[in-house]
Design a protein around this motif. Structure first.
Motif, PDB file in Angstrom:
ATOM      1  N   UNK A  75       0.817  -1.216   0.000  1.00 29.15           N
ATOM      2  CA  UNK A  75       0.000   0.000   0.000  1.00 29.15           C
ATOM      3  C   UNK A  75       0.853   1.268   0.000  1.00 29.15           C
ATOM      4  N   UNK A  76       2.068   1.191   0.505  1.00 31.88           N
ATOM      5  CA  UNK A  76       2.971   2.343   0.496  1.00 31.88           C
ATOM      6  C   UNK A  76       3.446   2.578  -0.936  1.00 31.88           C
ATOM      7  N   UNK A  77       3.272   3.788  -1.466  1.00 30.66           N
ATOM      8  CA  UNK A  77       3.712   4.068  -2.844  1.00 30.66           C
ATOM      9  C   UNK A  77       5.199   3.803  -3.074  1.00 30.66           C
ATOM     10  N   UNK A  78       6.032   4.047  -2.078  1.00 30.91           N
ATOM     11  CA  UNK A  78       7.471   3.806  -2.227  1.00 30.91           C
ATOM     12  C   UNK A  78       7.744   2.315  -2.395  1.00 30.91           C
ATOM     13  N   UNK A  79       7.074   1.488  -1.594  1.00 33.26           N
ATOM     14  CA  UNK A  79       7.243   0.036  -1.689  1.00 33.26           C
ATOM     15  C   UNK A  79       6.745  -0.457  -3.048  1.00 33.26           C
ATOM     16  N   UNK A  80       5.567   0.017  -3.468  1.00 31.00           N
ATOM     17  CA  UNK A  80       5.014  -0.399  -4.763  1.00 31.00           C
ATOM     18  C   UNK A  80       5.959  -0.011  -5.903  1.00 31.00           C
ATOM     19  N   UNK A  81       6.529   1.184  -5.848  1.00 27.03           N
ATOM     20  CA  UNK A  81       7.460   1.634  -6.890  1.00 27.03           C
ATOM     21  C   UNK A  81       8.721   0.766  -6.901  1.00 27.03           C
ATOM     22  N   UNK A  82       9.218   0.419  -5.718  1.00 25.95           N
ATOM     23  CA  UNK A  82      10.386  -0.464  -5.634  1.00 25.95           C
ATOM     24  C   UNK A  82      10.073  -1.804  -6.291  1.00 25.95           C
ATOM     25  N   UNK A  83       8.897  -2.350  -5.994  1.00 17.91           N
ATOM     26  CA  UNK A  83       8.521  -3.645  -6.546  1.00 17.91           C
ATOM     27  C   UNK A  83       8.331  -3.572  -8.061  1.00 17.91           C
ATOM     28  N   UNK A  84       7.878  -2.432  -8.574  1.00 15.02           N
ATOM     29  CA  UNK A  84       7.747  -2.268 -10.019  1.00 15.02           C
ATOM     30  C   UNK A  84       9.119  -2.296 -10.697  1.00 15.02           C
ATOM     31  N   UNK A  85      10.143  -1.796 -10.002  1.00 16.76           N
ATOM     32  CA  UNK A  85      11.511  -1.803 -10.547  1.00 16.76           C
ATOM     33  C   UNK A  85      12.208  -3.148 -10.329  1.00 16.76           C
ATOM     34  N   UNK A  86      11.699  -3.935  -9.390  1.00 17.42           N
ATOM     35  CA  UNK A  86      12.307  -5.225  -9.027  1.00 17.42           C
ATOM     36  C   UNK A  86      11.229  -6.306  -9.099  1.00 17.42           C
ATOM     37  N   UNK A  87      10.886  -6.662 -10.317  1.00  9.54           N
ATOM     38  CA  UNK A  87       9.774  -7.592 -10.534  1.00  9.54           C
ATOM     39  C   UNK A  87      10.035  -8.990  -9.995  1.00  9.54           C
ATOM     40  N   UNK A  88      11.247  -9.266  -9.549  1.00  8.44           N
ATOM     41  CA  UNK A  88      11.514 -10.562  -8.919  1.00  8.44           C
ATOM     42  C   UNK A  88      10.734 -10.725  -7.613  1.00  8.44           C
ATOM     43  N   UNK A  89      10.168  -9.636  -7.112  1.00  7.45           N
ATOM     44  CA  UNK A  89       9.352  -9.695  -5.895  1.00  7.45           C
ATOM     45  C   UNK A  89       7.854  -9.725  -6.196  1.00  7.45           C
ATOM     46  N   UNK A  90       7.458  -9.640  -7.456  1.00  8.56           N
ATOM     47  CA  UNK A  90       6.037  -9.585  -7.818  1.00  8.56           C
ATOM     48  C   UNK A  90       5.265 -10.799  -7.323  1.00  8.56           C
ATOM     49  N   UNK A  91       5.927 -11.945  -7.238  1.00 13.62           N
ATOM     50  CA  UNK A  91       5.240 -13.159  -6.792  1.00 13.62           C
ATOM     51  C   UNK A  91       4.794 -13.080  -5.332  1.00 13.62           C
ATOM     52  N   UNK A  92       5.286 -12.100  -4.591  1.00 14.59           N
ATOM     53  CA  UNK A  92       4.867 -11.931  -3.202  1.00 14.59           C
ATOM     54  C   UNK A  92       3.490 -11.282  -3.094  1.00 14.59           C
ATOM     55  N   UNK A  93       3.004 -10.722  -4.187  1.00 16.24           N
ATOM     56  CA  UNK A  93       1.681 -10.098  -4.218  1.00 16.24           C
ATOM     57  C   UNK A  93       0.714 -11.095  -4.842  1.00 16.24           C
ATOM     58  N   UNK A  94      -0.455 -11.228  -4.246  1.00 21.13           N
ATOM     59  CA  UNK A  94      -1.459 -12.157  -4.757  1.00 21.13           C
ATOM     60  C   UNK A  94      -1.694 -11.869  -6.241  1.00 21.13           C
ATOM     61  N   UNK A  95      -1.742 -12.921  -7.086  1.00 24.43           N
ATOM     62  CA  UNK A  95      -1.895 -12.701  -8.529  1.00 24.43           C
ATOM     63  C   UNK A  95      -3.066 -11.790  -8.906  1.00 24.43           C
ATOM     64  N   UNK A  96      -4.167 -11.868  -8.184  1.00 29.93           N
ATOM     65  CA  UNK A  96      -5.324 -11.026  -8.505  1.00 29.93           C
ATOM     66  C   UNK A  96      -5.122  -9.576  -8.110  1.00 29.93           C
ATOM     67  N   UNK A  97      -4.105  -9.279  -7.302  1.00 30.92           N
ATOM     68  CA  UNK A  97      -3.847  -7.908  -6.857  1.00 30.92           C
ATOM     69  C   UNK A  97      -2.679  -7.255  -7.588  1.00 30.92           C
ATOM     70  N   UNK A  98      -1.908  -8.018  -8.342  1.00 30.94           N
ATOM     71  CA  UNK A  98      -0.690  -7.481  -8.970  1.00 30.94           C
ATOM     72  C   UNK A  98      -0.976  -6.295  -9.880  1.00 30.94           C
ATOM     73  N   UNK A  99      -2.060  -6.339 -10.639  1.00 26.88           N
ATOM     74  CA  UNK A  99      -2.398  -5.243 -11.535  1.00 26.88           C
ATOM     75  C   UNK A  99      -2.679  -3.951 -10.790  1.00 26.88           C
ATOM     76  N   UNK A 100      -3.234  -4.048  -9.587  1.00 28.92           N
ATOM     77  CA  UNK A 100      -3.525  -2.851  -8.778  1.00 28.92           C
ATOM     78  C   UNK A 100      -2.259  -2.084  -8.437  1.00 28.92           C
ATOM     79  N   UNK A 101      -1.138  -2.800  -8.360  1.00 30.89           N
ATOM     80  CA  UNK A 101       0.121  -2.191  -7.944  1.00 30.89           C
ATOM     81  C   UNK A 101       1.120  -2.072  -9.088  1.00 30.89           C
ATOM     82  N   UNK A 102       0.642  -2.244 -10.330  1.00 35.84           N
ATOM     83  CA  UNK A 102       1.501  -2.107 -11.493  1.00 35.84           C
ATOM     84  C   UNK A 102       2.533  -3.200 -11.638  1.00 35.84           C
ATOM     85  N   UNK A 103       2.224  -4.381 -11.119  1.00 29.21           N
ATOM     86  CA  UNK A 103       3.164  -5.506 -11.169  1.00 29.21           C
ATOM     87  C   UNK A 103       2.684  -6.502 -12.217  1.00 29.21           C
ATOM     88  N   UNK A 104       3.024  -6.261 -13.454  1.00 30.51           N
ATOM     89  CA  UNK A 104       2.565  -7.109 -14.571  1.00 30.51           C
ATOM     90  C   UNK A 104       3.650  -8.050 -14.995  1.00 30.51           C
TER      91      UNK A 104
END
Length: 104
Positions: A75-104
């Protein structure tokens, strides 16, 4: 600022990952939600901004959460932005929620 010079801990009582610095405490607040941690806010002392402290905190938190076999709600914009730059962590977000945080 490298990970070796920044000592990050999980302050479970305070519900935050934190690192004590001479300029103050840097931290990421979280809330447990089922088998996930909702990362809600990141704070870095102003004098340390732009020196990698926040990124080191996020990496520590995500690695710790992975090790605990939990999920992340960034939910923190800084964390979400970090995860967008480091997609190796995208699997930590539920697949149905990844799009909400820009993790494609």
């Amino acid at each position: 600022m490298s990970e070796t010079t920044l000592h990050v801990i999980d302050n479970t009582e305070g519900k935050r990952y934190e690192a004590a610095l001479p300029q103050g405490t840097a931290y990421i607040e979280y809330r447990p939600v089922g088998n996930a941690l909702m990362l809600t806010h990141t704070e870095v002392p102003e004098a340390m901004e732009g020196q990698g402290v926040g990124s080191t905190l996020v990496k520590f938190a995500l690695d710790d959460i992975r090790e605990r076999s939990m999920m992340v709600i960034p939910m923190c914009p800084f964390v979400a932005a970090y995860m967008q730059r480091h997609l190796e962590y995208a699997d930590l977000v539920h697949p149905q929620q990844r799009g909400l945080f820009g993790l494609h």
